[in-house]
Structures are given as structure tokens and as C-alpha cells.
Design an enzyme around this catalytic site. Structure first.
Site, PDB file in Angstrom:
ATOM      1  N   GLN A  14       0.825  -1.205   0.000  1.00 41.06           N
ATOM      2  CA  GLN A  14       0.000   0.000   0.000  1.00 41.06           C
ATOM      3  C   GLN A  14       0.861   1.258   0.000  1.00 41.06           C
ATOM      4  OE1 GLN A  14      -3.603   1.326   2.774  1.00 41.06           O
ATOM      5  NE2 GLN A  14      -1.675   1.589   3.868  1.00 41.06           N
ATOM      6  N   ASP A  15       1.726   1.396   0.995  1.00 37.87           N
ATOM      7  CA  ASP A  15       2.526   2.608   1.140  1.00 37.87           C
ATOM      8  C   ASP A  15       3.543   2.749   0.018  1.00 37.87           C
ATOM      9  OD1 ASP A  15       1.070   2.722   3.446  1.00 37.87           O
ATOM     10  OD2 ASP A  15       2.778   2.706   4.813  1.00 37.87           O
ATOM     11  N   THR A 134       5.832   1.864  13.625  1.00 39.51           N
ATOM     12  CA  THR A 134       4.402   1.605  13.811  1.00 39.51           C
ATOM     13  C   THR A 134       3.951   1.965  15.218  1.00 39.51           C
ATOM     14  OG1 THR A 134       2.744  -0.175  13.960  1.00 39.51           O
ATOM     15  CG2 THR A 134       5.014  -0.795  14.348  1.00 39.51           C
ATOM     16  N   GLU A 136       2.100   0.202  16.878  1.00 41.65           N
ATOM     17  CA  GLU A 136       2.067  -1.052  17.638  1.00 41.65           C
ATOM     18  C   GLU A 136       3.276  -1.188  18.566  1.00 41.65           C
ATOM     19  OE1 GLU A 136      -0.259  -3.431  17.882  1.00 41.65           O
ATOM     20  OE2 GLU A 136      -1.644  -2.433  16.503  1.00 41.65           O
ATOM     21  N   TYR A 158       5.279  -8.597  15.984  1.00 43.47           N
ATOM     22  CA  TYR A 158       5.412  -7.502  15.020  1.00 43.47           C
ATOM     23  C   TYR A 158       5.889  -6.227  15.708  1.00 43.47           C
ATOM     24  CZ  TYR A 158       3.853  -3.693  11.936  1.00 43.47           C
ATOM     25  OH  TYR A 158       3.792  -2.559  11.178  1.00 43.47           O
ATOM     26  N   LYS A 162       9.576  -4.271  15.268  1.00 44.67           N
ATOM     27  CA  LYS A 162       9.641  -2.877  14.842  1.00 44.67           C
ATOM     28  C   LYS A 162      10.379  -2.000  15.857  1.00 44.67           C
ATOM     29  CE  LYS A 162       7.530  -2.455  10.804  1.00 44.67           C
ATOM     30  NZ  LYS A 162       8.148  -1.775   9.642  1.00 44.67           N
TER      31      LYS A 162
END
Length: 351
Positions: A14-15, A134, A136, A158, A162
């Protein structure tokens, strides 16, 4: 004037696709890295793809993978990019619990491989680096809203991976004077968001229900709150960060948040589905008030082992530093996604 050269890891996501389009319009030569797949995985960049035999190309695709140090190093040496954007990741939080080792290899060590290649080839002074972080990473939040100074407490493999990528980027910036920035991206959505991510899943499901192609949509935690922005706008911020005089880290967010329940209701409203809620917990259902049909059910399968209840970004540092604010409201974002999805379904591109 010599054109700037950008290298995007994760260009087919997407990005990556939005960023590639943006940089081409800015006059860059854009090189994108994609993984080998037996099925086509380039649909998001089809609109900018150029035949290899075309003269004066400004977009180039290469096979590679951030889990392969040799391919990463070879590409960087060959391309000599002005800017590198690391958007490659195993980015699905729930999936990271099922493939934690791969997630660490791609999301954590992948960033290290790129930074080490910049250093190894002596490109510290010629190549700028952007690392996609992120929200997250905040996980079990220590304060609300979350800023660049908020401590990290990740609640998934995840998020943990990150956090490593974030700090190794800071480390290489300070140790080797690499122009390296972290963008701490809060949730950002669009019509090309992956179909298994909750926002796109909700939009697809309710659009199909509206068009009588599906009866029920199954979801998990309806009360989780996220700071949702528009992905296309956030990609401009990535570029702006690398144009600053000094490298720094920034939260990229809207400073507002909504629950999954809010998102479902907003999508329903766009489709003239008046969704009301009955029951509690895993027995809760969403009912279309007009038809009295159940359109939403809860499936415990979609609950995460460690869920993050609320994430809300404080992007005031970003707003002051680059004079940028999001233009697309939550309501407008939902409208954009619903309109595009209806178009895709009617054209039989979504089944």
C-alpha cells in the site's frame, strides 16, 4: 539537473505504491524492490509500470528481499540511491504470532541489513534512510496520547520487531552519522489496503452485503480504538522527513481515534445500512435495522493473544517541524474506501 534516485523496499505494498507515484511526480528515478512470487503481486504499481525496453524510464522494478543480505547489499551498491525507504515488512499483527521468527527476520533484521549495506559501501554521506515504524510499538500504552517520548511496550512479535528496527536506526544515525529517520506511523488506510486488514475487510464485507453477494461479516474486538489516517497523505510525510536539514524521528498521526465499532457504523452509513447492536461479548451481533437481518457476528478466532485496546497519536512535533497536517477526515476516508470498493465489486475485481 541530475535526478534524485529513490530505492523503495516494499514497493508493491500500500505505502510503497503511493510513495512511488508521489516520487515520480517529484521528478525522481524510482527503483522498487519486489519479492519473487509464482502469482502476480504488482497490481498496486501497474499504473506506473514501464516496459524495460522503454527509453527514459523513471520506474524500475528489481527482485530482492530484506531477508537476503546479499540482494540488499547488491541493489544498494548498484543503484547508489539518494534516498532509501524501508517499507518492507510482515505487517500483519495477528499473523506475527503465527510466524514470529520470520517477522523478526524481515521487520527487525531487514532494517539492519539495509543500514549495514549503507555503511559497508561508504554511502553514509550520499544516502538518506527512512524506516517505517508503527504505533504497535507502544502496545500496552504508558500514556495517552502517544508521542516520540512515550516509552515502547509492544504486545506482539510484530511490535517487538519494529522496536528493534527503530532503535537500530537511531543507533546507526548516532554511531555512523547516517541521515536516518524513523516515522512512527499510526494506522493508515486506503482503497489498496490489504484485504485481511480490519478496515478493508469491513469495507469489502459490508459492500458485498449491500450488493447481496454476502450475508454475514465476522469480526473480532469491536472496541479496539485506533488513530486512522489516509495512507496516500502519509507517504508525502515520509518524503518530507528526508528533506529536513537534520534527521529526526516523528509520530505520523491524526490526533484522533475511533473504534472498530465506529468504523463499521460509518461504513454502514455510507451504504445506507443502519447497523444496531444486540447482545454482549462473543454473542454480540450487528443487525441491519431496516431488514432486521444479522450482518455482523463475533468470532473469537479474530481476537489476538495480546490485544492493544487503544492507540492515539500526538503528532504535534511533526506539525511544527514540517508544517503538515492531515487533510482527509475519518468520515472522508471511509467514503473514499467505500466508493472504490463498490466500483471494484461491480467490475468483478473483488469476488
Amino acid at each position: 539537473m541530475k535526478k534524485k534516485v529513490a530505492l523503495i523496499f516494499g514497493v508493491t505494498g500500500q505505502d510503497g505504491s503511493y510513495l512511488a507515484s508521489f516520487l515520480i511526480k517529484k521528478g525522481y528515478l524510482v527503483h522498487g524492490v519486489k519479492r519473487r512470487s509464482s502469482s502476480l503481486n504488482t497490481s498496486r504499481v501497474d499504473h506506473i509500470y514501464q516496459d524495460p525496453f522503454t527509453s527514459n524510464r523513471d520506474f524500475f522494478l528489481h527482485y530482492g528481499d530484506v531477508t537476503d543480505a546479499i540482494s540488499v547489499s547488491s541493489l544498494i551498491k548498484k543503484i547508489k540511491p539518494s534516498e532509501i525507504y524501508n517499507l518492507a515488512a510482515q505487517s500483519h499483527v495477528s499473523v506475527s504470532f503465527e510466524v514470529p521468527e520470520y517477522t523478526a527476520n524481515a521487520d527487525a533484521i531487514g532494517a539492519l541489513r539495509i543500514l549495514e549495506a549503507i555503511k559497508f559501501h561508504g554511502f553514509e554521506k550520499i544516502t538518506k534512510f527512512y524506516q517505517a515504524g508503527t504505533s504497535e510499538m507502544y502496545g500496552k500504552v504508558k500514556e495517552t496520547p502517544q508521542s516520540e517520548k512515550t516509552p515502547f511496550y509492544p504486545r506482539s512479535p510484530y511490535g517487538v520487531a519494529k522496536v528493534y528496527a527503530h532503535w537500530i536506526t537511531v543507533n546507526y544515525r548516532e554511531a555512523y552519522n547516517i541521515f536516518a529517520c524513523n516515522g512512527i506511523l499510526f494506522n493508515h488506510e486506503s482503497p489498496v489496503r490489504g484485504e485481511t486488514f480490519v478496515t478493508r475487510k469491513v469495507v469489502i464485507g459490508l459492500c458485498k452485503i449491500k450488493l447481496k453477494k454476502q450475508k454475514t461479516l465476522y469480526l473480532g474486538n469491536l472496541n479496539a480504538k485506533r488513530d486512522w489516517g489516509y495512507a496516500q497523505e502519509y507517504c508525502e510525510v515520509m518524503w518530507r522527513m528526508l528533506q529536513l536539514k537534520k534527521p529526526d524521528d516523528f509520530v505520523i498521526a491524526t490526533n484522533t481515534h475511533y473504534s472498530v465499532r465506529d468504523f463499521v457504523e460509518a461504513v454502514g452509513k455510507e451504504l445506507n445500512l443502519n447497523i444496531i447492536w444486540r447482545g454482549k461479548g462473543t454473542k454480540e451481533i450487528g443487525v441491519d435495522k431496516r431488514t432486521n437481518k444479522t450482518v455482523i457476528k463475533i468470532d473469537p478466532y479474530y481476537f489476538r493473544p495480546n490485544d492493544v485496546q487503544s492507540l492515539l497519536g500526538d503528532a504535534s512535533k511533526l506539525y511544527k517541524s514540517i508544517k503538515w497536517k492531515p487533510k482527509t477526515s475519518f468520515k472522508k476516508l471511509v467514503k473514499i474506501m467505500v466508493q472504490k470498493e463498490i466500483e471494484l465489486i461491480k467490475n468483478h475485481k473483488i469476488y
